[in-house]
Each structure stands twice: as structure tokens, then as C-alpha cells.
Design a protein around this motif. Structure first.
Motif, mmCIF file in Angstrom:
data_model
loop_
_atom_site.group_PDB
_atom_site.id
_atom_site.type_symbol
_atom_site.label_atom_id
_atom_site.label_comp_id
_atom_site.label_asym_id
_atom_site.label_seq_id
_atom_site.Cartn_x
_atom_site.Cartn_y
_atom_site.Cartn_z
ATOM 1 N N SER A 146 -3.195 10.373 3.254
ATOM 2 C CA SER A 146 -2.190 10.101 4.291
ATOM 3 C C SER A 146 -1.519 11.387 4.759
ATOM 4 C CB SER A 146 -1.120 9.155 3.737
ATOM 5 O OG SER A 146 -0.044 9.079 4.650
ATOM 6 N N LYS A 147 -1.418 11.520 6.074
ATOM 7 C CA LYS A 147 -0.756 12.705 6.641
ATOM 8 C C LYS A 147 0.774 12.542 6.614
ATOM 9 C CE LYS A 147 -4.630 14.496 8.929
ATOM 10 N NZ LYS A 147 -5.569 14.040 7.909
ATOM 11 N N GLN A 148 1.241 11.303 6.438
ATOM 12 C CA GLN A 148 2.684 11.034 6.487
ATOM 13 C C GLN A 148 3.394 11.221 5.136
ATOM 14 O OE1 GLN A 148 0.634 8.528 8.330
ATOM 15 N NE2 GLN A 148 1.038 10.002 9.956
ATOM 16 N N ILE A 149 2.624 11.302 4.062
ATOM 17 C CA ILE A 149 3.246 11.358 2.731
ATOM 18 C C ILE A 149 3.355 12.796 2.247
ATOM 19 C CG2 ILE A 149 2.988 10.627 0.315
ATOM 20 C CD1 ILE A 149 1.786 8.018 1.411
ATOM 21 N N SER B 201 0.844 -1.189 0.000
ATOM 22 C CA SER B 201 0.000 0.000 0.000
ATOM 23 C C SER B 201 0.884 1.245 0.000
ATOM 24 C CB SER B 201 -0.904 -0.019 1.244
ATOM 25 O OG SER B 201 -0.136 -0.232 2.420
ATOM 26 N N LEU B 202 0.241 2.406 -0.012
ATOM 27 C CA LEU B 202 0.912 3.705 0.069
ATOM 28 C C LEU B 202 2.096 3.794 -0.907
ATOM 29 C CD1 LEU B 202 0.523 4.078 3.931
ATOM 30 C CD2 LEU B 202 -0.867 5.170 2.158
ATOM 31 N N ILE C 127 4.917 14.047 -3.486
ATOM 32 C CA ILE C 127 4.717 12.642 -3.890
ATOM 33 C C ILE C 127 3.267 12.444 -4.319
ATOM 34 C CG2 ILE C 127 4.721 10.228 -3.104
ATOM 35 C CD1 ILE C 127 7.023 10.931 -1.207
ATOM 36 N N LYS C 128 2.336 13.042 -3.561
ATOM 37 C CA LYS C 128 0.912 12.934 -3.889
ATOM 38 C C LYS C 128 0.620 13.552 -5.257
ATOM 39 C CE LYS C 128 -0.453 13.321 0.964
ATOM 40 N NZ LYS C 128 -1.381 13.888 1.925
ATOM 41 N N ASN C 129 1.136 14.764 -5.482
ATOM 42 C CA ASN C 129 0.873 15.459 -6.752
ATOM 43 C C ASN C 129 1.498 14.741 -7.936
ATOM 44 O OD1 ASN C 129 -0.731 17.641 -5.802
ATOM 45 N ND2 ASN C 129 1.098 18.570 -4.944
ATOM 46 N N ASP C 130 2.716 14.235 -7.732
ATOM 47 C CA ASP C 130 3.408 13.504 -8.784
ATOM 48 C C ASP C 130 2.618 12.242 -9.161
ATOM 49 O OD1 ASP C 130 5.587 13.219 -10.533
ATOM 50 O OD2 ASP C 130 6.589 11.816 -9.180
#
Length: 197
Positions: A147-150, A69-70, A154-157
Motif C-alpha cells: 500500500s502506498k498510503q501506509i 483489511s489493511l 507501520i509496515k516494518n513494525d
């Protein structure tokens, strides 16, 4: 395709238990190791010559209750260029591998209730041709987004890469369904609309 060829196709890196599931006895594994058909690289861990060690597949076999995951799932789905610092595995509540085994690989475990755990599990192939259990691209994108940790980059990419892969209308339906079940207040779909304009 004979048993050995099927095993090589599915799991170029495999553990003893997987070999047994493909009908290979302890003696047969020993004979294959002796004649160089397979190589033993650790206790109970084998690899077919010509392949790189596939840690994702190895971990998926050793922790059969775990689902990548993640960030680990982003890597498998080719939605990030991040190098793994650890492996993200999600387990159902009540399934607790030992702390020592988690530390050995290094695995960052999270535990979810059964319905949340089961949503969006699929089987995929790694870049080293191994088979793994991983959350779907859509589930991974949502989990990562929430996720608050990521890190935001990274999310946008991941989102840009996902949209660049031209997902079908069916995939958007799946994304909406998972969002409604797991993250009803997620902003992901609104952000997607902005990106797609």
C-alpha cells in the motif's frame, strides 16, 4: 449451549439481523431487553452486559460483504499498536453500501474484483470477543506492504511482529502463494529473509 449463550459467545455486540439468524424473534429480543439480559444501545444494536461495545464486530455484521483489511486487519491480528482513525473494509466490485452508512462509522472502502477480494478471507475474534471477517495475517501483511498510503514504520513494525509470532512453514507457504497471485513483484519475502538472518 443454548441459542442465547451461543449468540453471546459469538457476538457479545450484535444487531437485530444477527439475533434473527440465531432464532430470536422481535418479541423475545424485547423481553430480553426488558429483563436486563441484553442492553439496547442504538436502533437495532444490542450488547450483553459486562462487555464493551465492539465496533469491529458491529461493522462486520452491518456490512456483511465487507472484509477488514489493511490497518484495521493489522489491529485485529495484533500486528500494530496504531489507533484506528477509520475502519478499512474491502468489498467485492458491484457491492456498494451507501455513502451515508460508510461515513457514519467512518469506513474507508476499497473495491476489488471477485478473485482478488476472495483470497485469504477468514473469520477471527476481536479483543472484545466478537466475530469478524478479516483477511489472514499473510494477506494483510502483503496488502499493507504494497500500500502506498501506509507509513513505512507501520509496515516494518507489522513485519517484525509477524516474524516474532514464529509463523509455521505452512504460513510461509500461504504467504508465498498469495504473493505470487496478487503481488508477483513484491519485495516482502526478500526483506523477510534479511530480518531472519
Amino acid at each position: 449451549m443454548d441459542t442465547l449463550a451461543q449468540l453471546e459467545h459469538d457476538f457479545p455486540t450484535f444487531i437485530y439481523k444477527t439475533a434473527q439468524e440465531y432464532g430470536l424473534s422481535k418479541d423475545k429480543i424485547q423481553a430480553l431487553t426488558n429483563d436486563g439480559t441484553i442492553e439496547k444501545i442504538d436502533r437495532g444494536v444490542y450488547i450483553f452486559p459486562g462487555y464493551l461495545l465492539d465496533e469491529f464486530s458491529l461493522i462486520s455484521q452491518k456490512f456483511s460483504g465487507g472484509v477488514f483489511s489493511l490497518v484495521s486487519a493489522l489491529i485485529i491480528h495484533d500486528l500494530t499498536d496504531e489507533m484506528p482513525l477509520h475502519y478499512d473494509l474491502t468489498f467485492p466490485q458491484g457491492y456498494h453500501p451507501s455513502a451515508a452508512s460508510l461515513k457514519k462509522y467512518p469506513i474507508k472502502a476499497r473495491y476489488l474484483s471477485k478473485n482478488r477480494y476472495l483470497l485469504g478471507i477468514e473469520t477471527s475474534r476481536t479483543e472484545n470477543s466478537g466475530t469478524v471477517q478479516v483477511y489472514s495475517k499473510e494477506r494483510t501483511l502483503l496488502d499493507t506492504w504494497e500500500s502506498k498510503q501506509i507509513q513505512p514504520y507501520i509496515k516494518n513494525d507489522a513485519l517484525k511482529k509477524y516474524l516474532a509470532s514464529s509463523p509455521s512453514a505452512e504460513k510461509f507457504k500461504s504467504l508465498t502463494k498469495i504473493k505470487d497471485e496478487l503481488y508477483p513483484n513484491s519485495s516482502l519475502l526478500k526483506v523477510m529473509e534479511v530480518y531472519m538472518q
